[in-house]
Design a protein around this motif. Structure first.
Motif, PDB file in Angstrom:
ATOM      1  N   THR A  97       0.960  -1.332   0.033  1.00  0.00           N
ATOM      2  CA  THR A  97      -0.087  -0.085   0.049  1.00  0.00           C
ATOM      3  C   THR A  97       0.760   1.397   0.127  1.00  0.00           C
ATOM      4  O   THR A  97       2.071   1.129   0.590  1.00  0.00           O
ATOM      5  N   THR A  98       0.350   2.176  -0.406  1.00  0.00           N
ATOM      6  CA  THR A  98       0.912   3.788  -0.711  1.00  0.00           C
ATOM      7  C   THR A  98       0.298   4.635   0.473  1.00  0.00           C
ATOM      8  O   THR A  98       0.567   5.902   0.733  1.00  0.00           O
ATOM      9  N   THR A  99      -1.036   3.988   1.326  1.00  0.00           N
ATOM     10  CA  THR A  99      -1.442   5.019   1.951  1.00  0.00           C
ATOM     11  C   THR A  99      -1.720   4.324   3.455  1.00  0.00           C
ATOM     12  O   THR A  99      -2.510   4.479   4.179  1.00  0.00           O
ATOM     13  N   ALA A 100      -0.449   3.714   3.913  1.00  0.00           N
ATOM     14  CA  ALA A 100      -0.446   3.442   5.383  1.00  0.00           C
ATOM     15  C   ALA A 100      -0.307   4.378   6.391  1.00  0.00           C
ATOM     16  O   ALA A 100       0.322   5.395   6.029  1.00  0.00           O
ATOM     17  N   ARG A 101      -0.878   4.344   7.673  1.00  0.00           N
ATOM     18  CA  ARG A 101      -0.378   5.225   8.828  1.00  0.00           C
ATOM     19  C   ARG A 101      -0.825   4.579  10.023  1.00  0.00           C
ATOM     20  O   ARG A 101      -1.361   3.435   9.918  1.00  0.00           O
ATOM     21  N   VAL A 102      -0.287   5.168  10.964  1.00  0.00           N
ATOM     22  CA  VAL A 102      -0.523   4.320  12.419  1.00  0.00           C
ATOM     23  C   VAL A 102      -1.141   5.630  13.217  1.00  0.00           C
ATOM     24  O   VAL A 102      -1.004   6.798  13.085  1.00  0.00           O
ATOM     25  N   ARG A 103      -1.798   5.045  14.215  1.00  0.00           N
ATOM     26  CA  ARG A 103      -2.504   6.019  15.317  1.00  0.00           C
ATOM     27  C   ARG A 103      -2.206   5.633  16.547  1.00  0.00           C
ATOM     28  O   ARG A 103      -2.326   4.237  17.042  1.00  0.00           O
ATOM     29  N   VAL A 104      -1.913   6.576  17.667  1.00  0.00           N
ATOM     30  CA  VAL A 104      -1.879   6.083  18.998  1.00  0.00           C
ATOM     31  C   VAL A 104      -2.587   7.096  19.747  1.00  0.00           C
ATOM     32  O   VAL A 104      -2.560   8.257  19.696  1.00  0.00           O
ATOM     33  N   SER A 105      -3.472   6.467  20.494  1.00  0.00           N
ATOM     34  CA  SER A 105      -4.607   7.127  21.436  1.00  0.00           C
ATOM     35  C   SER A 105      -4.437   6.910  22.817  1.00  0.00           C
ATOM     36  O   SER A 105      -4.007   5.791  23.255  1.00  0.00           O
ATOM     37  N   ASP A 106      -4.866   7.657  23.880  1.00  0.00           N
ATOM     38  CA  ASP A 106      -5.156   7.174  25.001  1.00  0.00           C
ATOM     39  C   ASP A 106      -5.988   6.113  25.227  1.00  0.00           C
ATOM     40  O   ASP A 106      -7.293   6.279  24.574  1.00  0.00           O
ATOM     41  N   ALA A 107      -5.613   5.103  25.950  1.00  0.00           N
ATOM     42  CA  ALA A 107      -6.650   4.026  25.927  1.00  0.00           C
ATOM     43  C   ALA A 107      -8.007   4.150  26.909  1.00  0.00           C
ATOM     44  O   ALA A 107      -8.708   3.491  26.406  1.00  0.00           O
ATOM     45  N   SER A 108      -8.029   5.040  27.547  1.00  0.00           N
ATOM     46  CA  SER A 108      -9.007   5.241  28.208  1.00  0.00           C
ATOM     47  C   SER A 108      -9.715   6.606  27.747  1.00  0.00           C
ATOM     48  O   SER A 108     -10.915   6.818  28.200  1.00  0.00           O
ATOM     49  N   ASN A 109      -9.373   7.382  26.757  1.00  0.00           N
ATOM     50  CA  ASN A 109     -10.034   8.584  26.123  1.00  0.00           C
ATOM     51  C   ASN A 109      -9.323   8.654  24.929  1.00  0.00           C
ATOM     52  O   ASN A 109      -8.562   9.280  24.579  1.00  0.00           O
ATOM     53  N   SER A 110     -10.377   8.489  23.713  1.00  0.00           N
ATOM     54  CA  SER A 110     -10.125   8.297  22.343  1.00  0.00           C
ATOM     55  C   SER A 110      -9.849   9.736  21.919  1.00  0.00           C
ATOM     56  O   SER A 110      -9.314   9.709  20.867  1.00  0.00           O
ATOM     57  N   ALA A 111     -10.413  10.773  22.591  1.00  0.00           N
ATOM     58  CA  ALA A 111     -10.101  11.991  21.928  1.00  0.00           C
ATOM     59  C   ALA A 111      -8.670  12.574  22.224  1.00  0.00           C
ATOM     60  O   ALA A 111      -8.279  13.588  21.585  1.00  0.00           O
ATOM     61  N   ILE A 112      -7.773  12.016  22.932  1.00  0.00           N
ATOM     62  CA  ILE A 112      -6.617  12.110  23.113  1.00  0.00           C
ATOM     63  C   ILE A 112      -5.813  11.238  22.008  1.00  0.00           C
ATOM     64  O   ILE A 112      -5.357  10.227  22.379  1.00  0.00           O
ATOM     65  N   THR A 113      -5.402  11.545  20.770  1.00  0.00           N
ATOM     66  CA  THR A 113      -5.038  10.906  19.774  1.00  0.00           C
ATOM     67  C   THR A 113      -4.055  11.639  18.921  1.00  0.00           C
ATOM     68  O   THR A 113      -4.052  12.952  18.943  1.00  0.00           O
ATOM     69  N   ASP A 114      -3.097  11.061  18.208  1.00  0.00           N
ATOM     70  CA  ASP A 114      -2.476  11.602  17.132  1.00  0.00           C
ATOM     71  C   ASP A 114      -2.151  10.141  16.113  1.00  0.00           C
ATOM     72  O   ASP A 114      -2.042   9.351  16.203  1.00  0.00           O
ATOM     73  N   THR A 115      -2.038  10.818  14.905  1.00  0.00           N
ATOM     74  CA  THR A 115      -1.794  10.060  13.627  1.00  0.00           C
ATOM     75  C   THR A 115      -0.656  10.259  12.819  1.00  0.00           C
ATOM     76  O   THR A 115      -0.318  11.757  12.905  1.00  0.00           O
ATOM     77  N   SER A 116      -0.082   9.434  12.163  1.00  0.00           N
ATOM     78  CA  SER A 116       1.021   9.670  11.345  1.00  0.00           C
ATOM     79  C   SER A 116       0.834  11.077  10.319  1.00  0.00           C
ATOM     80  O   SER A 116      -0.310  11.161   9.956  1.00  0.00           O
TER      81      SER A 116
ATOM     82  N   ALA B 251       1.734  12.125   7.521  1.00  0.00           N
ATOM     83  CA  ALA B 251       1.519  11.792   6.041  1.00  0.00           C
ATOM     84  C   ALA B 251       1.639   9.845   6.048  1.00  0.00           C
ATOM     85  O   ALA B 251       2.199   9.396   6.990  1.00  0.00           O
ATOM     86  N   ALA B 252       1.102   9.671   4.824  1.00  0.00           N
ATOM     87  CA  ALA B 252       1.310   8.233   4.704  1.00  0.00           C
ATOM     88  C   ALA B 252       2.652   7.948   4.323  1.00  0.00           C
ATOM     89  O   ALA B 252       3.380   8.510   3.932  1.00  0.00           O
ATOM     90  N   PHE B 253       2.895   6.503   4.710  1.00  0.00           N
ATOM     91  CA  PHE B 253       4.037   5.673   4.255  1.00  0.00           C
ATOM     92  C   PHE B 253       3.708   4.362   3.631  1.00  0.00           C
ATOM     93  O   PHE B 253       2.506   4.165   3.316  1.00  0.00           O
ATOM     94  N   THR B 254       4.658   3.885   3.202  1.00  0.00           N
ATOM     95  CA  THR B 254       4.346   2.720   2.152  1.00  0.00           C
ATOM     96  C   THR B 254       5.104   1.413   2.418  1.00  0.00           C
ATOM     97  O   THR B 254       5.991   1.133   3.210  1.00  0.00           O
ATOM     98  N   LEU B 255       4.431   0.561   2.111  1.00  0.00           N
ATOM     99  CA  LEU B 255       4.569  -0.859   2.222  1.00  0.00           C
ATOM    100  C   LEU B 255       4.673  -1.840   0.978  1.00  0.00           C
ATOM    101  O   LEU B 255       3.652  -1.458  -0.047  1.00  0.00           O
ATOM    102  N   THR B 256       5.802  -2.157   0.687  1.00  0.00           N
ATOM    103  CA  THR B 256       6.399  -2.808  -0.581  1.00  0.00           C
ATOM    104  C   THR B 256       6.274  -4.308  -0.373  1.00  0.00           C
ATOM    105  O   THR B 256       6.826  -4.899   0.588  1.00  0.00           O
ATOM    106  N   THR B 257       6.173  -5.012  -1.416  1.00  0.00           N
ATOM    107  CA  THR B 257       6.195  -6.515  -1.486  1.00  0.00           C
ATOM    108  C   THR B 257       6.931  -6.875  -2.463  1.00  0.00           C
ATOM    109  O   THR B 257       7.456  -5.899  -3.261  1.00  0.00           O
ATOM    110  N   SER B 258       7.051  -8.247  -2.890  1.00  0.00           N
ATOM    111  CA  SER B 258       7.891  -8.762  -4.025  1.00  0.00           C
ATOM    112  C   SER B 258       7.338  -8.268  -5.405  1.00  0.00           C
ATOM    113  O   SER B 258       7.811  -8.211  -6.357  1.00  0.00           O
ATOM    114  N   THR B 259       5.882  -8.023  -5.330  1.00  0.00           N
ATOM    115  CA  THR B 259       5.314  -7.682  -6.666  1.00  0.00           C
ATOM    116  C   THR B 259       5.562  -6.055  -6.987  1.00  0.00           C
ATOM    117  O   THR B 259       5.087  -5.533  -7.933  1.00  0.00           O
TER     118      THR B 259
END
Length: 566
Positions: A378-397, A399-407
C-alpha cells in the motif's frame, strides 16, 4: 550552615532567576522550559515528565579527559537529562572549551557546574536550569571534592544532585567519605526535595559499609541497572560495581523502565556499547566505544516519571510519521511521546479509513511498540496512537507511508538474520546460519557461499533462489535439520564448525563480492542451544541479540522469532 527554604516563594523564584543568569555567565545556560509539541490536550490531574539521570566516569585516552570522543558519543546516544560526571576535563579546560564540550555532547541549552581547582573535577550537566551549585570538601582526597547542584526540574520539587568520586584506597576510606557527604546532605538539602547521589564510588562490592551509610539519605537496594546481558558491574573489566545512581525514597517511587528505541531495561541501564543492541538506537555511539583505550567505566542510567507542574496531556506519533517505505513482513518500531497518559492504544490503516488494532492497551511510558508489517502492499498506510481510556487524546502519522512487497519491484536484500554457533548438546549438525531476503525481488543464490573465519563452509547449488520476504537456513549437517522444515539445506562441506568464543560469518555472491557479514563475540555464542538473532527480527539494520531476549524460544530457524512463517 543555614538550611535552605524547603520551597520557593515568589521572591525565591525571582532570586533563582538571578542565580541562573549568574550561572550562565560561568557556563550554565538556563532553559526556557518549553516542552514537546503535544497534538491533543485537555485537562488532567498532573502530567508526568521522564527524567533520565546518569552517572558517568567515561573518559578515555591518556589524559583522563573526554577529548578522544568515545564518551561524547555515548552521551549523544543515551540522551541523559542530568549527568553526574567525573573527570570533567576537555581541551585546555577553559570556560570556552568546557562550554563547547557540553554543546557537542548534550546541546547548547544545557547548564553545567564544574568544580574549580581540581585535577579530575566532578561536575553536573543538566537539561534543566541549575539554580544553585558548589562543592563540599572531600577530606580523603586532594584532587577533587563533592560537586553539588540544585536543579529546577519540572514539578513542585527541586532536584539536588551530588557528583562523587570516592577513593580507590580501601572500603574504610570510602565509608569515611560517605559519612562526611551524608552529613553535608543532612545539613544543606531540604528533605522535601528530590536527591540523587551519582558517580564513581570505586566500590568492590555492594556489601561495602559505605552503602549502609548512604542508606541514611538514599535507597541502595536492588534491583540494579544492568547491560543487555544482565551484567550489573561497571568497571572497565565488568567485574565490580564501581558506578551508581542512588536516589532518595521520594524519587525512587517514580522510577520507571529505561526505554531507548525498541529496548526497555526495567531497573536501568549499564551502557556498554560492546554488548548493546540494536546499536542504531544509541547512534552515534559505536560498538568499540566502551572498550576504547583507557576507558574508565560504564555509564549508569536510571529513568523516572516525575509529576510536572503542567496539567496538559497528550500523545504524539514520532515514527512512522510519513514518507517511510517498509517491506511487508519486516519488523519496525512504532514510536511516540506521551504526557499525562498511562496506557495507549495502537492502530494502523492500510487505506486511510479502515483501522486495525495492534494493541488495545500498552504502557505509554515505553514509547514504543514492535510491529510486524502486514503482507499487503500500500501507499496509504498510517499509524494512530491514542489514550487507551480517552480516544479524544490521539495522534496519527503526519503523512502516509509505503509498504512494499515482491510484486512491487525493487532489488533483493539478502542478509544474515540468525546464527546458532553453540548447538544444543554436542551435535554440530545442529549449528545453522539463517539468511533472509527483505527486498522487493527474488535473489538467485546460485554459487553463493557462506564462510566463517576459517574458510568456505557452504556453496549454494545452481538454481537456488530466495524469494522476497523468505528465509533459507544452512545447517551443519542434514541430521540437524528439524523435521518438516523445508527451507533448509545442509552445508556442502559437511560442517559449519562455528566458533563458540567468537567468529565471523560472511555471505558472498557468485562473483565473490561480500553481500553481508557479521562478527560475534562469546557473549552471543556462550549459551548452549541459544542462537543470536537480529533485533528487530527480519531487519537488515538490526543488531544481533540473544534469541531469548526476543522470544521464549531458544531458536527459530527458517521462521520468525514468534514462530510464524516468513
Amino acid at each position: 550552615m543555614t538550611e535552605p527554604s524547603p520551597r520557593y516563594t515568589l521572591l525565591g523564584r525571582l532570586l533563582a532567576a538571578v542565580l541562573s543568569l549568574t550561572l550562565a555567565a560561568c557556563g550554565g545556560v538556563p532553559q526556557d522550559g518549553a516542552g514537546d509539541d503535544i497534538t491533543s490536550t485537555q485537562e488532567a490531574p498532573l502530567a508526568s515528565v521522564r527524567l533520565r539521570l546518569m552517572a558517568a566516569n567515561i573518559t578515555s585516552g591518556n589524559l583522563q579527559s573526554y577529548d578522544p570522543g568515545e564518551g561524547i558519543r555515548i552521551f549523544q546516544g543515551t540522551k541523559p537529562d542530568v549527568v553526574m560526571i567525573q573527570e570533567f576535563n576537555y581541551g585546555d579546560n577553559s570556560a570556552s572549551a568546557i562550554r563547547g564540550f557540553v554543546n557537542t555532547a548534550f546541546g547548547s541549552s544545557f547548564s553545567y557546574y564544574r568544580e574549580a581547582g581540581a585535577q579530575i573535577p566532578n561536575g553536573i550537566i543538566s537539561r534543566y536550569p541549575i539554580i544553585a551549585s558548589g562543592e563540599w570538601d572531600d577530606t580523603q582526597v586532594t584532587n577533587r571534592d563533592f560537586a553539588w547542584a540544585r536543579i529546577d526540574v519540572p514539578g513542585p520539587k527541586d532536584l539536588w544532585v551530588v557528583s562523587v568520586h570516592l577513593l580507590t584506597a580501601d572500603a574504610t576510606t570510602r565509608n569515611t567519605e560517605a559519612s562526611n557527604l551524608v552529613n553535608f546532605i543532612k545539613s544543606n538539602i531540604p528533605t522535601g526535595d528530590y536527591l540523587a547521589i551519582g558517580g564513581d564510588l570505586n566500590t568492590d562490592s555492594r556489601s561495602e559499609s559505605c552503602f549502609t551509610t548512604f542508606a541514611q539519605v538514599v535507597t541502595t537496594s536492588s534491583p540494579y541497572p544492568a547491560d543487555r546481558n544482565g551484567n550489573t558491574n561497571t568497571n572497565a573489566a565488568r567485574a565490580k560495581p564501581y558506578d551508581h545512581v542512588l536516589v532518595d525514597s521520594d524519587l525512587r517511587a517514580y522510577q520507571t523502565s529505561t526505554v531507548i528505541g525498541s529496548s526497555s531495561f526495567s531497573a536501568g541501564l549499564v551502557a556498554d556499547t560492546r554488548v548493546y543492541s540494536p546499536l542504531a538506537d544509541i547512534s552515534p555511539a559505536q560498538s568499540a566505544d566502551s572498550g576504547a583505550t583507557n576507558m574508565q567505566h560504564m555509564g549508569v542510567i536510571k529513568d523516572f516519571l516525575i509529576p510536572s507542574d503542567t496539567t496538559t496531556t497528550g500523545v504524539t506519533v514520532t515514527s512512522p510519521n510519513g514518507g517511510e517505505s517498509w517491506v511487508v513482513g519486516s519488523s519496525h518500531a512504532i514510536t511516540w511521546t506521551a504526557s499525562g497518559v498511562t496506557n495507549v492504544k495502537v492502530e494502523y490503516t492500510l487505506n486511510g479509513s479502515t483501522w486495525t488494532v495492534l494493541t488495545s492497551s500498552t504502557s505509554a511510558s515505553t514509547g514504543s511498540y514492535t510491529w510486524t508489517v502486514p503482507s499487503t502492499a500500500t501507499t496509504t498506510a498510517r499509524v494512530r496512537v491514542s489514550d487507551a481510556s480517552n480516544s479524544a487524546i490521539t495522534d496519527t502519522s503526519n503523512a502516509a507511508f509505503t509498504l512494499t512487497t515482491s510484486t512491487g519491484g525493487g532489488s533483493a536484500v539478502v542478509f544474515i538474520n540468525e546464527v546458532l554457533a553453540n548447538e544444543a548438546g554436542s551435535d554440530v549438525n545442529g549449528e545453522f546460519v539463517e539468511l533472509v531476503n527483505s527486498g522487493g525481488a527474488a535473489a538467485d543464490l546460485s554459487g553463493w557461499t557462506v564462510s566463517d573465519s576459517t574458510g568456505v563452509k557452504h556453496t549454494f547449488a545452481s538454481g537456488t533462489t530466495l524469494a522476497a520476504g523468505a528465509a533459507i537456513v544452512v545447517f551443519g549437517g542434514s541430521s540437524g535439520i528439524p523435521s518438516g522444515l523445508t527451507n533448509a539445506v545442509a552445508a556442502t562441506t559437511g560442517t559449519l564448525a562455528l566458533g563458540n568464543s567468537g567468529d565471523t560469518v560472511t555471505v558472498k555472491n557468485a562473483s565473490g563480492t561480500t553481500v553481508n557479514t557479521t562478527t560475534y563475540t562469546s557473549s552471543l555464542a556462550g549459551t548452549d542451544g541459544v542462537s543470536m538473532n537480529r533485533s528487530p527480527d527480519g531487519s537488515s539494520s538490526g543488531s544481533f541479540v540473544l534469541h531469548t531476549t526476543l522470544s521464549s524460544a531458544s531458536t527459530s530457524p527458517g521462521k520468525r522469532v514468534s514462530g510464524s512463517a516468513f
